[in-house]
Design an enzyme around this catalytic site. Structure first.
Site, PDB file in Angstrom:
ATOM      1  N   ASP A   1      -6.030  -4.478  -1.687  1.00 22.39           N
ATOM      2  CA  ASP A   1      -4.902  -4.013  -0.880  1.00 22.39           C
ATOM      3  C   ASP A   1      -4.045  -5.180  -0.378  1.00 22.39           C
ATOM      4  OD1 ASP A   1      -3.433  -3.013   1.556  1.00 22.39           O
ATOM      5  OD2 ASP A   1      -4.477  -1.162   1.021  1.00 22.39           O
TER       6      ASP A   1
ATOM      7  N   SER B   1       0.815  -1.210   0.000  1.00 25.09           N
ATOM      8  CA  SER B   1       0.000   0.000   0.000  1.00 25.09           C
ATOM      9  C   SER B   1       0.854   1.269   0.000  1.00 25.09           C
ATOM     10  CB  SER B   1      -0.964  -0.051   1.194  1.00 25.09           C
ATOM     11  OG  SER B   1      -2.019   0.850   1.044  1.00 25.09           O
TER      12      SER B   1
END
Length: 353
Positions: free
Chosen positions: A207, A52
């Site tokens: 993610d 991320s």
């Protein structure tokens, strides 16, 4: 990923692998840590594993090293975070609340009122396929402007391991520097409540922090330094028990995104115990390595920040996070810098902080 045998090379100075957690705008804390580490002349960053926001810092670090070594890396990270601020703010990392910008600036009490919770629930009842049907994502343009991915794939001086979560198989996928594009970084940072899944080679991804935040295992099976410096953005320890709905959700978010890292640290600790007891053999070409683990954690530096601040990209806030990161890195270098190449500076039996 394949696990071929390898022979580890001796570093020329103090060599580190970095493990960068994801955490939205709190990634500016990692920016500060990196900024300070890059000022150490004999410190060599040879590998970065990340998810991320950590992945964004990783590719900017590598791009900067291509540009002009450590000076270029400092400049590229600075440029990236300035553009995060200028690119429209909250949309880069997303925002679960339709009212955040309207009630920002000293009115956090609104967030614990029934009216706020009703509005937040209403906002969350829409998927990104409904409230963003054209799949607009300003992160794409930002990354394309700051990182020359064709250069990165061919010339990266740093080994990169970027995690994403394969939706269909529930498996963590690791992307290497030789294949990276802006879409890979977008996939690593794709929160499913805020952005449409990012499809790569026919596979949709979310993610990377859900299953690897950040992934440590790729470092065990490649020619990387034995020392791993983990930089966290989600506090492991909170002194107070959360009681309000917002506080409960914030703490649940932190625990969820720390779970995979905690599991990997337990595995490292177990292997170290077996090595200590002579039940495994640590060899230059073996499958088992004695990893030296270090950490700069968010527990104290970011303890006063809530989940909502992960969407705050005001320049004053990002600058404050950078300074917190620099201070934390400076303290770590003073207290633990001499441990590099010698011993772990955290006790895996105890854990963080």
């Amino acid at each position: 990923m394949p696990i071929p045998p390898f022979t580890r090379k001796k570093p020329t100075g103090r060599a580190l692998s970095l493990a960068l957690q994801g955490g939205g705008a709190h990634g500016a804390f990692e920016w500060g840590v990196l900024d300070r580490l890059l000022e150490e002349e004999d410190l060599e960053i040879r590998a970065v594993t990340a998810a991320s926001a950590g992945a964004m810092n990783a590719v900017c670090l590598a791009q900067g090293m291509i540009d002009d070594g450590k000076a270029g890396a400092k400049a590229r990270l600075d440029s990236f975070w300035r553009q995060v601020n200028r690119s429209g703010g909250r949309n880069v990392f997303g925002d679960t609340s339709i009212w955040t910008s309207a009630f920002s600036g000293g009115v956090d009490w609104w967030k614990n009122t029934p009216g706020w919770r009703m509005a937040e629930t209403l906002a969350l009842s829409f998927s990104p396929y409904e409230f963003n049907p054209f799949n607009l994502n300003p992160l794409h343009d930002l990354l394309e402007a700051e990182v020359q991915f064709d250069q990165l794939r061919e010339r990266s001086p740093i080994k990169l391991y970027i995690s994403a979560t394969a939706i269909r198989t529930s498996k963590s996928k690791i992307f290497r520097e030789t294949e990276l594009t802006s879409r890979h970084i977008m996939a690593s940072a794709c929160l499913p409540q805020l952005f449409q899944a990012v499809e790569i080679d026919g596979e949709p991804y979310w993610d990377g922090g859900f299953l690897a935040n950040p992934p440590l295992w790729p470092l065990f099976y490649d020619d990387t330094p034995d020392d791993i410096l983990i930089i966290t953005l989600n506090p492991f320890v909170r002194d107070e028990t959360p009681k309000s709905p917002g506080e409960i959700m914030d703490r649940l978010n932190e625990i969820t995104f720390n779970a995979s890292l905690a599991s990997e640290l337990r595995a490292i600790g177990f292997v170290q115990k077996l090595l200590d007891e002579g039940l495994l053999k640590d060899t230059a070409r073996g499958r088992y390595r004695r990893m030296l683990v270090h950490a700069i954690t968010a527990d104290k530096p970011l303890a006063d920040l809530s989940l909502s601040t992960k969407f705050n990209t005001e320049w004053s806030f990002l600058s404050d996070l950078k300074e917190r990161g620099r201070a934390a890195a400076d303290a770590w270098l003073t207290d633990c810098g001499t441990c590099i190449g010698v011993k772990s500076s955290i006790d895996l039996k105890v854990g963080f902080p």
